[in-house]
Write a protein that holds these residues in place. Structure first.
Motif, PDB file in Angstrom:
ATOM      1  N   GLY A  86       8.446  -1.832 -12.889  1.00 50.82           N
ATOM      2  CA  GLY A  86       8.098  -2.206 -11.531  1.00 50.82           C
ATOM      3  C   GLY A  86       6.694  -2.760 -11.453  1.00 50.82           C
ATOM      4  N   PRO A  87       6.275  -3.128 -10.249  1.00 47.33           N
ATOM      5  CA  PRO A  87       4.917  -3.623 -10.064  1.00 47.33           C
ATOM      6  C   PRO A  87       3.906  -2.521 -10.400  1.00 47.33           C
ATOM      7  CG  PRO A  87       6.275  -4.076  -8.127  1.00 47.33           C
ATOM      8  CD  PRO A  87       7.050  -3.151  -9.009  1.00 47.33           C
ATOM      9  N   ASN A  89       1.153   0.140 -10.114  1.00 48.20           N
ATOM     10  CA  ASN A  89       0.701   1.028  -9.034  1.00 48.20           C
ATOM     11  C   ASN A  89       1.637   1.081  -7.838  1.00 48.20           C
ATOM     12  OD1 ASN A  89      -1.699   1.603 -10.532  1.00 48.20           O
ATOM     13  ND2 ASN A  89      -2.514  -0.357  -9.829  1.00 48.20           N
ATOM     14  N   GLU A  90       2.908   0.760  -8.048  1.00 50.71           N
ATOM     15  CA  GLU A  90       3.902   0.860  -6.983  1.00 50.71           C
ATOM     16  C   GLU A  90       5.144   1.555  -7.530  1.00 50.71           C
ATOM     17  OE1 GLU A  90       4.841  -2.745  -4.871  1.00 50.71           O
ATOM     18  OE2 GLU A  90       2.809  -3.520  -5.131  1.00 50.71           O
ATOM     19  N   GLU A  91       5.990   2.028  -6.625  1.00 48.77           N
ATOM     20  CA  GLU A  91       7.235   2.651  -7.045  1.00 48.77           C
ATOM     21  C   GLU A  91       8.092   1.624  -7.786  1.00 48.77           C
ATOM     22  OE1 GLU A  91      11.197   4.827  -5.221  1.00 48.77           O
ATOM     23  OE2 GLU A  91       9.432   4.577  -3.957  1.00 48.77           O
TER      24      GLU A  91
END
Length: 122
Positions: A86-87, A89-91
């Motif tokens: 995923g991106p 620092n994101e879920e």
């Protein structure tokens, strides 16, 4: 860190490597010459094909990164570990786990990948 923890981290690092030359060198160092990779969406039968699969995934998910999730479970010449994609620092919208079999010399000979969480089709 165990040798399998190191192997799993190097594997994740190879999937995150964006420079094609560096990625290919990482794949060649990590996988045996007769290595294979299979998951629900891809089959790759050589280090060259594995490097191409990694490039294709990066092209499909630009800006996403792979991260290890939890501990590496290993015995004999095999290990399994969870990962997410995923991106930064994101879920992560994608989660899976891989089972790797090594060749007895510490190089990956076979990867069997599984997807636990994938985004719904739009």
């Amino acid at each position: 860190m165990s040798s399998f923890d190191d192997l799993a981290q190097r594997y994740i690092d190879a999937w995150n490597e964006s420079d094609p030359t560096v990625r290919r060198a990482a794949v060649d160092a990590l996988f045996s010459a007769d290595a294979s990779y299979v998951d629900p969406l891809a089959v790759a039968q050589s280090p060259e094909a594995i490097a191409a699969t990694i490039a294709a995934v990066q092209g499909q998910f630009p800006g996403f990164v792979f991260r290890l999730l939890g501990p590496v479970d290993a015995h004999h010449d095999q290990a399994r570990f969870r990962w997410e994609l995923g991106p930064a620092n994101e879920e992560a919208p994608i989660v899976g786990f891989d089972v790797v079999v090594t060749d007895g010399a510490g190089r990956i000979q076979k990867v069997m990948g599984f997807l636990d969480k994938v985004p719904a089709a739009a």
